[in-house]
Design a protein around this motif. Structure first.
Motif, PDB file in Angstrom:
ATOM      1  N   GLN A 140     -68.173  12.251  38.458  1.00 55.82           N
ATOM      2  CA  GLN A 140     -68.814  12.550  37.175  1.00 55.82           C
ATOM      3  C   GLN A 140     -68.859  14.045  36.871  1.00 55.82           C
ATOM      4  O   GLN A 140     -69.461  14.448  35.882  1.00 55.82           O
ATOM      5  CB  GLN A 140     -70.246  11.995  37.162  1.00 55.82           C
ATOM      6  N   ALA A 141     -68.251  14.857  37.715  1.00 54.61           N
ATOM      7  CA  ALA A 141     -68.295  16.305  37.521  1.00 54.61           C
ATOM      8  C   ALA A 141     -67.319  16.799  36.466  1.00 54.61           C
ATOM      9  O   ALA A 141     -67.231  17.994  36.227  1.00 54.61           O
ATOM     10  CB  ALA A 141     -68.007  17.022  38.840  1.00 54.61           C
ATOM     11  N   GLY A 142     -66.581  15.893  35.840  1.00 50.19           N
ATOM     12  CA  GLY A 142     -65.664  16.301  34.793  1.00 50.19           C
ATOM     13  C   GLY A 142     -64.558  17.195  35.338  1.00 50.19           C
ATOM     14  O   GLY A 142     -64.087  17.028  36.458  1.00 50.19           O
ATOM     15  N   PRO A 143     -64.159  18.207  34.566  1.00 51.51           N
ATOM     16  CA  PRO A 143     -63.067  19.081  35.028  1.00 51.51           C
ATOM     17  C   PRO A 143     -63.434  19.898  36.253  1.00 51.51           C
ATOM     18  O   PRO A 143     -62.559  20.374  36.973  1.00 51.51           O
ATOM     19  CB  PRO A 143     -62.821  19.994  33.817  1.00 51.51           C
ATOM     20  N   ARG A 144     -64.716  20.064  36.539  1.00 47.85           N
ATOM     21  CA  ARG A 144     -65.129  20.869  37.694  1.00 47.85           C
ATOM     22  C   ARG A 144     -64.962  20.131  39.020  1.00 47.85           C
ATOM     23  O   ARG A 144     -65.198  20.715  40.070  1.00 47.85           O
ATOM     24  CB  ARG A 144     -66.575  21.318  37.515  1.00 47.85           C
ATOM     25  N   ARG A 145     -64.567  18.875  38.968  1.00 52.22           N
ATOM     26  CA  ARG A 145     -64.337  18.191  40.234  1.00 52.22           C
ATOM     27  C   ARG A 145     -63.086  18.711  40.948  1.00 52.22           C
ATOM     28  O   ARG A 145     -62.889  18.413  42.125  1.00 52.22           O
ATOM     29  CB  ARG A 145     -64.227  16.683  40.028  1.00 52.22           C
ATOM     30  N   VAL A 146     -62.287  19.510  40.245  1.00 50.91           N
ATOM     31  CA  VAL A 146     -61.117  20.120  40.877  1.00 50.91           C
ATOM     32  C   VAL A 146     -61.558  21.016  42.027  1.00 50.91           C
ATOM     33  O   VAL A 146     -60.898  21.070  43.072  1.00 50.91           O
ATOM     34  CB  VAL A 146     -60.301  20.925  39.829  1.00 50.91           C
ATOM     35  N   TRP A 147     -62.665  21.739  41.864  1.00 59.05           N
ATOM     36  CA  TRP A 147     -63.167  22.561  42.957  1.00 59.05           C
ATOM     37  C   TRP A 147     -64.369  21.942  43.644  1.00 59.05           C
ATOM     38  O   TRP A 147     -64.666  22.251  44.798  1.00 59.05           O
ATOM     39  CB  TRP A 147     -63.518  23.966  42.461  1.00 59.05           C
ATOM     40  N   ALA A 148     -65.093  21.032  42.965  1.00 61.38           N
ATOM     41  CA  ALA A 148     -66.266  20.402  43.576  1.00 61.38           C
ATOM     42  C   ALA A 148     -65.856  19.456  44.703  1.00 61.38           C
ATOM     43  O   ALA A 148     -66.509  19.419  45.762  1.00 61.38           O
ATOM     44  CB  ALA A 148     -67.074  19.646  42.526  1.00 61.38           C
ATOM     45  N   ALA A 149     -64.789  18.700  44.506  1.00 62.17           N
ATOM     46  CA  ALA A 149     -64.354  17.737  45.521  1.00 62.17           C
ATOM     47  C   ALA A 149     -63.976  18.421  46.829  1.00 62.17           C
ATOM     48  O   ALA A 149     -64.418  17.988  47.907  1.00 62.17           O
ATOM     49  CB  ALA A 149     -63.195  16.899  44.981  1.00 62.17           C
ATOM     50  N   PRO A 150     -63.170  19.513  46.821  1.00 60.39           N
ATOM     51  CA  PRO A 150     -62.870  20.180  48.100  1.00 60.39           C
ATOM     52  C   PRO A 150     -64.096  20.763  48.773  1.00 60.39           C
ATOM     53  O   PRO A 150     -64.198  20.744  50.012  1.00 60.39           O
ATOM     54  CB  PRO A 150     -61.878  21.281  47.696  1.00 60.39           C
ATOM     55  N   LEU A 151     -65.045  21.297  47.990  1.00 58.87           N
ATOM     56  CA  LEU A 151     -66.252  21.860  48.585  1.00 58.87           C
ATOM     57  C   LEU A 151     -67.088  20.780  49.269  1.00 58.87           C
ATOM     58  O   LEU A 151     -67.588  20.969  50.386  1.00 58.87           O
ATOM     59  CB  LEU A 151     -67.080  22.570  47.514  1.00 58.87           C
ATOM     60  N   VAL A 152     -67.244  19.642  48.604  1.00 59.29           N
ATOM     61  CA  VAL A 152     -68.009  18.546  49.190  1.00 59.29           C
ATOM     62  C   VAL A 152     -67.304  18.011  50.432  1.00 59.29           C
ATOM     63  O   VAL A 152     -67.936  17.764  51.471  1.00 59.29           O
ATOM     64  CB  VAL A 152     -68.221  17.429  48.152  1.00 59.29           C
ATOM     65  N   ALA A 153     -65.995  17.831  50.335  1.00 60.11           N
ATOM     66  CA  ALA A 153     -65.242  17.357  51.495  1.00 60.11           C
ATOM     67  C   ALA A 153     -65.348  18.331  52.657  1.00 60.11           C
ATOM     68  O   ALA A 153     -65.490  17.924  53.816  1.00 60.11           O
ATOM     69  CB  ALA A 153     -63.772  17.143  51.108  1.00 60.11           C
ATOM     70  N   GLY A 154     -65.312  19.623  52.355  1.00 60.09           N
ATOM     71  CA  GLY A 154     -65.449  20.621  53.406  1.00 60.09           C
ATOM     72  C   GLY A 154     -66.808  20.568  54.072  1.00 60.09           C
ATOM     73  O   GLY A 154     -66.914  20.724  55.300  1.00 60.09           O
ATOM     74  N   ALA A 155     -67.867  20.344  53.280  1.00 61.44           N
ATOM     75  CA  ALA A 155     -69.213  20.247  53.854  1.00 61.44           C
ATOM     76  C   ALA A 155     -69.331  19.037  54.773  1.00 61.44           C
ATOM     77  O   ALA A 155     -69.946  19.112  55.848  1.00 61.44           O
ATOM     78  CB  ALA A 155     -70.253  20.167  52.732  1.00 61.44           C
ATOM     79  N   VAL A 156     -68.733  17.917  54.377  1.00 61.53           N
ATOM     80  CA  VAL A 156     -68.782  16.707  55.203  1.00 61.53           C
ATOM     81  C   VAL A 156     -67.975  16.899  56.490  1.00 61.53           C
ATOM     82  O   VAL A 156     -68.424  16.524  57.583  1.00 61.53           O
ATOM     83  CB  VAL A 156     -68.268  15.495  54.406  1.00 61.53           C
ATOM     84  N   VAL A 157     -66.808  17.495  56.371  1.00 64.12           N
ATOM     85  CA  VAL A 157     -65.987  17.754  57.559  1.00 64.12           C
ATOM     86  C   VAL A 157     -66.702  18.716  58.498  1.00 64.12           C
ATOM     87  O   VAL A 157     -66.661  18.564  59.737  1.00 64.12           O
ATOM     88  CB  VAL A 157     -64.605  18.306  57.152  1.00 64.12           C
ATOM     89  N   LEU A 158     -67.392  19.704  57.932  1.00 67.02           N
ATOM     90  CA  LEU A 158     -68.162  20.634  58.758  1.00 67.02           C
ATOM     91  C   LEU A 158     -69.258  19.900  59.521  1.00 67.02           C
ATOM     92  O   LEU A 158     -69.488  20.170  60.707  1.00 67.02           O
ATOM     93  CB  LEU A 158     -68.771  21.727  57.880  1.00 67.02           C
ATOM     94  N   GLY A 159     -69.926  18.960  58.850  1.00 63.57           N
ATOM     95  CA  GLY A 159     -70.942  18.156  59.525  1.00 63.57           C
ATOM     96  C   GLY A 159     -70.346  17.328  60.650  1.00 63.57           C
ATOM     97  O   GLY A 159     -70.946  17.218  61.731  1.00 63.57           O
ATOM     98  N   LEU A 160     -69.174  16.759  60.416  1.00 63.95           N
ATOM     99  CA  LEU A 160     -68.506  15.980  61.461  1.00 63.95           C
ATOM    100  C   LEU A 160     -68.179  16.845  62.673  1.00 63.95           C
ATOM    101  O   LEU A 160     -68.304  16.406  63.824  1.00 63.95           O
ATOM    102  CB  LEU A 160     -67.221  15.359  60.905  1.00 63.95           C
ATOM    103  N   GLY A 161     -67.741  18.090  62.418  1.00 65.62           N
ATOM    104  CA  GLY A 161     -67.380  18.965  63.520  1.00 65.62           C
ATOM    105  C   GLY A 161     -68.577  19.535  64.260  1.00 65.62           C
ATOM    106  O   GLY A 161     -68.528  19.741  65.480  1.00 65.62           O
TER     107      GLY A 161
END
Length: 218
Positions: A140-161
């Protein structure tokens, strides 16, 4: 023209805010909750699990049940979080934290395999809610999901690590129980972020003027 978020300075629409598009900052709380859920998922990997096994007298095969007890409720909760979070993201994010923190406390205080698995199941369900609502907010982030999705994915991957690393360090220095207590202060911060963002959204919605219905054509 590229569409923009409702309520932002660059949003211009004669018909009010675009439906289904939410501000990117609303993602902060759920994304942090999703990363906490990822952290708790992998916290039992490595030396942490060996310490748990020795302390509680668990068989080596029990690690499978410890993972399943967390992952299965999480997978069941993801569609619930996505469905309800599409309309009420804060109302879904708050219970997610309210489940992960007590679940982690229950794991910390566990005296046997039953309370350990129950704590994992409670925390896992909360993690699934957080993952579901976070995925919806990214969509639902509209055009800003282009950068929002990588940031969220990075935060989740950081938590996994960080899960195995924090588990290994604290299990050697203190006890295998202490890493789970990290969910308490972190969860308190996430809870505060969600409450504040929810209040801001309510204020913004209350201050948005309603558009009168269009006159019927002759």
């Amino acid at each position: 023209m590229t569409p923009s978020f409702p309520g932002t300075a660059d949003h211009v629409s004669p018909h009010g805010p675009r439906p289904g598009v939410r501000p990117a900052w609303l993602l902060i709380g759920p994304a942090l909750a999703a990363s906490l859920g990822a952290f708790l998922l992998t916290l039992t990997v490595g030396p942490e699990w060996a310490a748990m096994q020795r302390d509680m007298g668990l068989p080596a095969s029990a690690i499978l049940w410890v993972f399943v007890a967390y992952l299965l409720p999480a997978l069941l909760a993801v569609p619930i979080g996505a469905l309800l979070g599409r309309r009420w993201p804060t109302a879904v994010g708050l219970p997610a934290i309210a489940l992960m923190v007590p679940g982690s406390v229950l794991i910390t205080l566990a005296s046997g395999s039953g309370s350990l698995l129950l704590g994992r199941a409670v925390a896992g369900f909360g993690a699934g809610l957080a993952w579901g609502v976070t995925a919806v907010l990214v969509a639902q982030a509209g055009p800003r999901r282009v950068w929002a999705a990588p940031l969220v994915a990075g935060a989740v991957v950081l938590g996994l690590g960080l899960g195995p690393v924090a588990g290994a360090l604290l299990a050697r220095m203190l006890s295998w129980r202490w890493p789970f207590m990290l969910a308490v202060p972190f969860g308190a911060v996430v809870l505060l972020v969600m409450v504040v963002s929810g209040i801001i959204m309510l204020i913004r919605q209350a201050s948005t003027p309603t558009q009168p219905p269009a006159a019927p054509s002759a």
